[in-house]
Write a protein that holds these residues in place. Structure first.
Motif, PDB file in Angstrom:
ATOM      1  N   LEU A 114     -17.356   1.331  -2.723  1.00 56.04           N
ATOM      2  CA  LEU A 114     -16.634   2.619  -3.298  1.00 56.04           C
ATOM      3  C   LEU A 114     -15.659   3.579  -2.438  1.00 56.04           C
ATOM      4  O   LEU A 114     -14.434   3.770  -2.324  1.00 56.04           O
ATOM      5  CB  LEU A 114     -17.667   3.393  -4.046  1.00 56.04           C
ATOM      6  CG  LEU A 114     -18.069   3.074  -5.369  1.00 56.04           C
ATOM      7  CD1 LEU A 114     -19.175   4.148  -5.676  1.00 56.04           C
ATOM      8  CD2 LEU A 114     -17.029   2.844  -6.309  1.00 56.04           C
ATOM      9  N   THR A 127      -1.323  -4.479  -6.988  1.00 56.29           N
ATOM     10  CA  THR A 127      -2.388  -4.431  -8.184  1.00 56.29           C
ATOM     11  C   THR A 127      -3.021  -5.682  -7.903  1.00 56.29           C
ATOM     12  O   THR A 127      -4.238  -5.800  -8.463  1.00 56.29           O
ATOM     13  CB  THR A 127      -1.572  -4.169  -9.412  1.00 56.29           C
ATOM     14  OG1 THR A 127      -0.748  -3.036  -9.386  1.00 56.29           O
ATOM     15  CG2 THR A 127      -2.548  -4.225 -10.834  1.00 56.29           C
ATOM     16  N   LEU A 164      -7.633   6.607  -1.970  1.00 61.06           N
ATOM     17  CA  LEU A 164      -7.363   7.736  -2.777  1.00 61.06           C
ATOM     18  C   LEU A 164      -7.125   9.144  -2.004  1.00 61.06           C
ATOM     19  O   LEU A 164      -6.204   9.889  -2.188  1.00 61.06           O
ATOM     20  CB  LEU A 164      -8.270   8.157  -3.937  1.00 61.06           C
ATOM     21  CG  LEU A 164      -7.963   9.324  -4.737  1.00 61.06           C
ATOM     22  CD1 LEU A 164      -6.575   8.987  -5.613  1.00 61.06           C
ATOM     23  CD2 LEU A 164      -9.221   9.530  -5.909  1.00 61.06           C
ATOM     24  N   SER A 214       0.608  -1.234   0.076  1.00 66.87           N
ATOM     25  CA  SER A 214      -0.022   0.077   0.016  1.00 66.87           C
ATOM     26  C   SER A 214       0.716   1.333  -0.029  1.00 66.87           C
ATOM     27  O   SER A 214       0.570   2.102  -0.612  1.00 66.87           O
ATOM     28  CB  SER A 214      -0.990  -0.141   1.140  1.00 66.87           C
ATOM     29  OG  SER A 214      -1.856  -1.324   1.344  1.00 66.87           O
ATOM     30  N   TRP A 247     -11.518  -6.317  -5.631  1.00 64.23           N
ATOM     31  CA  TRP A 247     -12.664  -6.101  -6.233  1.00 64.23           C
ATOM     32  C   TRP A 247     -13.629  -7.311  -6.520  1.00 64.23           C
ATOM     33  O   TRP A 247     -14.886  -7.113  -6.704  1.00 64.23           O
ATOM     34  CB  TRP A 247     -12.172  -5.399  -7.519  1.00 64.23           C
ATOM     35  CG  TRP A 247     -12.127  -3.788  -7.467  1.00 64.23           C
ATOM     36  CD1 TRP A 247     -10.987  -3.041  -7.377  1.00 64.23           C
ATOM     37  CD2 TRP A 247     -13.400  -2.916  -7.442  1.00 64.23           C
ATOM     38  NE1 TRP A 247     -11.546  -1.777  -7.297  1.00 64.23           N
ATOM     39  CE2 TRP A 247     -12.920  -1.578  -7.322  1.00 64.23           C
ATOM     40  CE3 TRP A 247     -14.745  -3.174  -7.502  1.00 64.23           C
ATOM     41  CZ2 TRP A 247     -13.539  -0.768  -7.231  1.00 64.23           C
ATOM     42  CZ3 TRP A 247     -15.465  -2.034  -7.303  1.00 64.23           C
ATOM     43  CH2 TRP A 247     -15.053  -0.662  -7.157  1.00 64.23           C
ATOM     44  N   LEU A 277     -10.468  15.400 -11.757  1.00 69.29           N
ATOM     45  CA  LEU A 277     -11.299  14.347 -11.057  1.00 69.29           C
ATOM     46  C   LEU A 277     -12.657  14.913 -10.678  1.00 69.29           C
ATOM     47  O   LEU A 277     -13.622  14.144 -11.056  1.00 69.29           O
ATOM     48  CB  LEU A 277     -10.558  14.024  -9.493  1.00 69.29           C
ATOM     49  CG  LEU A 277     -11.367  12.886  -8.787  1.00 69.29           C
ATOM     50  CD1 LEU A 277     -11.351  11.807  -9.342  1.00 69.29           C
ATOM     51  CD2 LEU A 277     -10.587  12.957  -7.491  1.00 69.29           C
ATOM     52  N   TYR A 333      -5.462  -5.764  -5.078  1.00 71.75           N
ATOM     53  CA  TYR A 333      -6.571  -4.844  -5.335  1.00 71.75           C
ATOM     54  C   TYR A 333      -7.536  -5.327  -6.444  1.00 71.75           C
ATOM     55  O   TYR A 333      -8.718  -5.111  -6.132  1.00 71.75           O
ATOM     56  CB  TYR A 333      -6.081  -3.553  -5.831  1.00 71.75           C
ATOM     57  CG  TYR A 333      -6.938  -2.356  -6.106  1.00 71.75           C
ATOM     58  CD1 TYR A 333      -7.421  -1.736  -5.008  1.00 71.75           C
ATOM     59  CD2 TYR A 333      -7.268  -2.126  -7.225  1.00 71.75           C
ATOM     60  CE1 TYR A 333      -8.288  -0.554  -4.839  1.00 71.75           C
ATOM     61  CE2 TYR A 333      -8.221  -1.013  -7.301  1.00 71.75           C
ATOM     62  CZ  TYR A 333      -8.791  -0.395  -6.325  1.00 71.75           C
ATOM     63  OH  TYR A 333      -9.812   0.799  -6.385  1.00 71.75           O
ATOM     64  N   LEU A 388     -12.603   0.835  -1.433  1.00 71.04           N
ATOM     65  CA  LEU A 388     -11.528   0.613  -2.584  1.00 71.04           C
ATOM     66  C   LEU A 388     -11.414   1.809  -3.305  1.00 71.04           C
ATOM     67  O   LEU A 388     -10.302   1.684  -4.065  1.00 71.04           O
ATOM     68  CB  LEU A 388     -12.205  -0.574  -3.318  1.00 71.04           C
ATOM     69  CG  LEU A 388     -12.455  -1.855  -2.710  1.00 71.04           C
ATOM     70  CD1 LEU A 388     -13.002  -2.900  -3.683  1.00 71.04           C
ATOM     71  CD2 LEU A 388     -11.527  -2.459  -1.925  1.00 71.04           C
ATOM     72  N   VAL A 389     -12.136   2.844  -3.139  1.00 73.26           N
ATOM     73  CA  VAL A 389     -11.716   3.924  -4.172  1.00 73.26           C
ATOM     74  C   VAL A 389     -11.441   5.112  -3.363  1.00 73.26           C
ATOM     75  O   VAL A 389     -10.295   5.812  -3.041  1.00 73.26           O
ATOM     76  CB  VAL A 389     -12.894   4.258  -5.119  1.00 73.26           C
ATOM     77  CG1 VAL A 389     -12.578   5.425  -6.035  1.00 73.26           C
ATOM     78  CG2 VAL A 389     -12.860   3.066  -5.987  1.00 73.26           C
ATOM     79  N   PHE A 390     -12.337   5.810  -2.860  1.00 72.76           N
ATOM     80  CA  PHE A 390     -12.324   7.218  -2.082  1.00 72.76           C
ATOM     81  C   PHE A 390     -11.380   7.241  -1.058  1.00 72.76           C
ATOM     82  O   PHE A 390     -10.401   8.070  -0.893  1.00 72.76           O
ATOM     83  CB  PHE A 390     -13.769   7.502  -1.639  1.00 72.76           C
ATOM     84  CG  PHE A 390     -14.681   7.728  -2.802  1.00 72.76           C
ATOM     85  CD1 PHE A 390     -14.342   8.551  -3.824  1.00 72.76           C
ATOM     86  CD2 PHE A 390     -15.870   6.900  -2.953  1.00 72.76           C
ATOM     87  CE1 PHE A 390     -15.329   8.612  -5.057  1.00 72.76           C
ATOM     88  CE2 PHE A 390     -16.919   7.176  -3.937  1.00 72.76           C
ATOM     89  CZ  PHE A 390     -16.543   8.021  -4.900  1.00 72.76           C
ATOM     90  N   ARG A 391     -11.328   6.109  -0.017  1.00 71.93           N
ATOM     91  CA  ARG A 391     -10.673   6.323   0.961  1.00 71.93           C
ATOM     92  C   ARG A 391      -9.073   6.004   0.894  1.00 71.93           C
ATOM     93  O   ARG A 391      -8.285   6.784   1.295  1.00 71.93           O
ATOM     94  CB  ARG A 391     -11.094   5.394   2.313  1.00 71.93           C
ATOM     95  CG  ARG A 391     -10.315   5.052   3.316  1.00 71.93           C
ATOM     96  CD  ARG A 391     -10.641   5.929   4.674  1.00 71.93           C
ATOM     97  NE  ARG A 391     -12.035   5.561   5.104  1.00 71.93           N
ATOM     98  CZ  ARG A 391     -12.677   6.319   6.082  1.00 71.93           C
ATOM     99  NH1 ARG A 391     -12.060   7.452   6.423  1.00 71.93           N
ATOM    100  NH2 ARG A 391     -13.827   6.310   6.377  1.00 71.93           N
ATOM    101  N   SER A 403      -3.917   8.546   0.041  1.00 68.04           N
ATOM    102  CA  SER A 403      -2.612   8.752  -0.748  1.00 68.04           C
ATOM    103  C   SER A 403      -2.415  10.271  -1.209  1.00 68.04           C
ATOM    104  O   SER A 403      -1.318  10.875  -1.058  1.00 68.04           O
ATOM    105  CB  SER A 403      -2.951   7.935  -2.169  1.00 68.04           C
ATOM    106  OG  SER A 403      -2.910   6.731  -1.845  1.00 68.04           O
TER     107      SER A 403
END
Length: 666
Positions: free
Chosen positions: A374, A341, A382, A314, A348, A406, A344, A377-380, A385
């Protein structure tokens, strides 16, 4: 923060620090809270900070001695206090604070720490010493070879057992669940016994061995907390602890399978087969998969001497994104990025399965589940990071365009865009019926080219009924002279039955005769090939009889693509064009009557009326010409279209009656 944390600090005596090796010339340690059974990985600066707190008892002095900034020291101290490694003096018996997981993680997974199994495993310590010895491993290999050879000799029995799975009864399911729970208990005991034995060999006190239940996506999973294994310096014993559950579980699977292959059928044998097959498949597909934090993950990280593989992967992903944003970060390892990758994408897959289950249970439940997915796996990830990149001096000239892009994508995905429904179809100017052979008959052709079928069986039946009718009529005249009411009633009933049978035979005879009007078009297909032959049902169509009707369109739409509101449009307006000539475009209107909306083989068949007049190309459209019709639909955003696509992929096909009810409701 310094005002809220007392400078009078203390490291309890039950906190231990163990050197476990080095990675890339950097020493690595395990910090253990023996009172709570919690262990975590630490580097040399963290250990030096803990030792400074132990010796000095002051945050400021420890920060000065370890050359940490006060802000960094405060952040590290807060983490250590949450794990009970550092406490305020006089409060060494306080309960260790729980590190709260993010909301979405707690919504998907709940963990119940139930018991300390150290006393129970102590009673079975002898089994652990035996099974995790050379003799025990040789025994395991021998049972594995015996099990495999006996399975190869029992292929017929396996095929029979697999064919019976769809007919599994409630009793078999109950036995399966009981045996599965027992086998999973054996699995967890395998981890605990391996941990206890490896600690004994290393001369380390195992401490508490916590066992409990984790509920992930409403599915319960047992767990055994053996994170104390990080105190072992040798990576091989740590890998043995990770594999201990599967090791002991497969031992019992081997024994049970051998028992199954050597005994006759019964409820116990059926349950053993199901449990052995299910456990073996799930263990190979999930437990040994290193993409998630299960047994395979810990085995791999131990064998590679790469602790905290997921965390480092990560961090590598964060570093990759941070470098794209201009942050001052080291180049991440290609191997770690590859692992991240893979992991991840696998997550999904797992969460897509959870979403599918939620949707099948209740479509309304799928919406919050999708939101949680979401967020996880996406917002948190991102957000974390980006925050990490900002702390590492990410360049503003890269952050602003990336954020704008974005935000633009998000806004664009929410803007409604005009939509339409496309229907494939063809022009129909005739009502066509395919003529087939209804029963065995002799085929001949009339002068007009129409087929004539002659059935000997039908002729014999008609002749027999005519004779029976004549007999009954003669008997009726005789009874009329004798004035017998009972006989007359019986003969009248027989006559009525004969008349009904004759009408049925006449209907059969009509199916053998093809009648055509002057305007009808007969298209011979197989009839010329069968002239003078005896034909039977199931052969090719003899021909097609087409009767001219008012021109119209026959349109088809896959049932999963049906749009509620399609038939509710009062005008039913369509824009139609020819496939072979897109420039030929004209209007049409859907016929919304029930008889013109039919369900056939998963597709909705609809009829549309053609206009009285049209462009010059309109009059020359041939029968059967392929068309595509465009019907306007409600405007939708990209998010709504994506959700609609997911629904179409997941939902079962709805009965056409229900679709029409929805139309009427709108």
């Amino acid at each position: 923060m310094s005002g809220n944390i007392s400078p009078d600090l203390h490291v309890p005596s039950f906190v231990g620090i163990t050197y476990v090796g080095s990675e890339n010339d950097e020493a690595e340690y395990t910090v253990s809270n023996e009172a709570s059974g919690r262990h975590f990985f630490a580097n040399r600066p963290t250990v030096e900070f803990i030792e400074s707190i132990r010796a000095l008892g002051s945050l400021q002095h420890a920060a000065t001695q370890t050359r940490l900034s006060l802000e960094a020291a405060q952040s590290l101290l807060a983490q250590l206090m949450r794990f009970g490694v550092v406490v305020e003096r006089g409060k060494t018996n306080q309960e260790t604070a729980t590190v709260k997981a993010p909301f979405e993680t707690r919504a998907v997974m709940i963990r119940f720490d139930l018991v300390d199994a150290s006393k129970l495993t102590g009673r079975f310590a002898g089994i652990g010493r035996l099974m995790f010895s050379r003799f025990g491993f040789a025994l395991w290999l021998g049972l594995a070879a015996t099990c495999l050879s006996m399975l190869l000799l029992s292929q017929d029995k396996i095929a029979l057992a697999l064919s019976r799975i769809p007919n599994t009864g409630a009793g078999d399911i109950a036995a399966f669940l009981v045996l599965l729970v027992l086998l999973k208990a054996v699995h967890e005991m395998g981890h605990a016994l391996a941990y206890q034995e490896m600690c004994r060999r290393a001369g380390i006190t195992p401490g508490p061995i916590r066992m409990g239940i984790s509920i992930f996506a409403l599915t319960p999973f047992p767990f055994t907390d053996v994170t104390g294994a990080w105190r072992l310096r040798n990576r091989i014993p740590r890998a043995i602890i990770g594999a201990g559950g599967l090791y002991l579980e497969f031992l019992f699977i081997f024994i049970a399978t051998i028992f199954w292959t050597t005994t006759s059928d019964g409820w116990l044998q059926t349950a053993i087969f199901h449990v052995a097959m299910f456990s073996a498949l799930t263990s190979l597909l999930f437990n040994l998969n290193p993409a998630v934090k299960l047994d395979g993950y810990y085995i791999l990280s131990d064998l590679l001497a790469f602790p905290n593989l997921a965390g480092r992967a990560s961090q590598a992903a964060q570093a990759w994104l941070g470098r794209r944003l201009g942050a001052d970060m080291q180049r991440p390892s290609a191997g770690l990025l590859t692992y991240w990758t893979t992991s991840y994408l696998y997550r999904w897959v797992i969460f897509s399965g959870i979403f599918w289950i939620a949707y099948q249970f209740d479509a309304r439940l799928a919406v919050p589940v999708f939101g949680i997915i979401l967020l996880m796996l996406v917002f948190r990830p991102l957000l974390r990071s980006v925050q990490h990149a900002i702390k590492r001096s990410a360049r503003t000239k890269r952050l602003i365009p990336a954020g704008a892009l974005l935000a633009g994508v998000v806004v664009a995905s929410l803007i409604p865009i005009k939509d339409r429904v496309l229907l494939d179809g063809y022009v129909s100017r005739f009502d066509t019926t395919f003529v087939r052979v209804p029963e065995p008959a002799h085929l001949s052709i009339t002068g007009a080219g129409l087929p004539v079928l002659h059935s000997l069986e039908l002729s014999h039946e008609q002749r027999d009924l005519a004779l029976q009718r004549a007999i009954i009529q003669n008997a009726s005249r005789a009874v009329a002279r004798s004035q017998s009411g009972v006989e007359r009633a019986r003969l009248e009933t027989d006559m009525a039955q004969i008349s009904e049978m004759q009408r049925n035979l006449a209907a059969r005879a009509k199916t053998l005769t093809i009648e055509a009007q002057d305007r009808d078009v007969w298209t011979p297909l197989a009839a010329p090939d069968y002239v003078g032959a005896w034909v039977r049902p199931g052969q090719e169509a003899l021909g097609a009889l087409s009767t001219p009707i008012a021109p119209h369109l026959v349109l088809w739409l896959d049932q999963t693509d049906f749009e509620v509101g399609l038939l509710a449009d009062g005008e039913g307006g369509l824009k139609v064009r020819l496939w072979h000539d897109p420039s030929c475009e004209f209007d049409a209107r859907l016929d919304r009557t029930d008889e013109n909306v039919l369900l056939q083989e998963g597709a909705i068949r609809m009829r549309a009326r053609l206009p009285d007049t049209g462009p010059a190309c309109f009059e020359a459209i041939a029968n059967g010409a392929a068309v595509v019709a465009r019907h306007p639909a409600r405007s939708k955003s990209m998010v709504e279209r994506g959700w609609r696509t997911v629904q179409r992929a997941l939902q079962d096909r709805l009965p056409v009656e229900l679709l029409l009810e929805n139309e009427q409701g709108n």
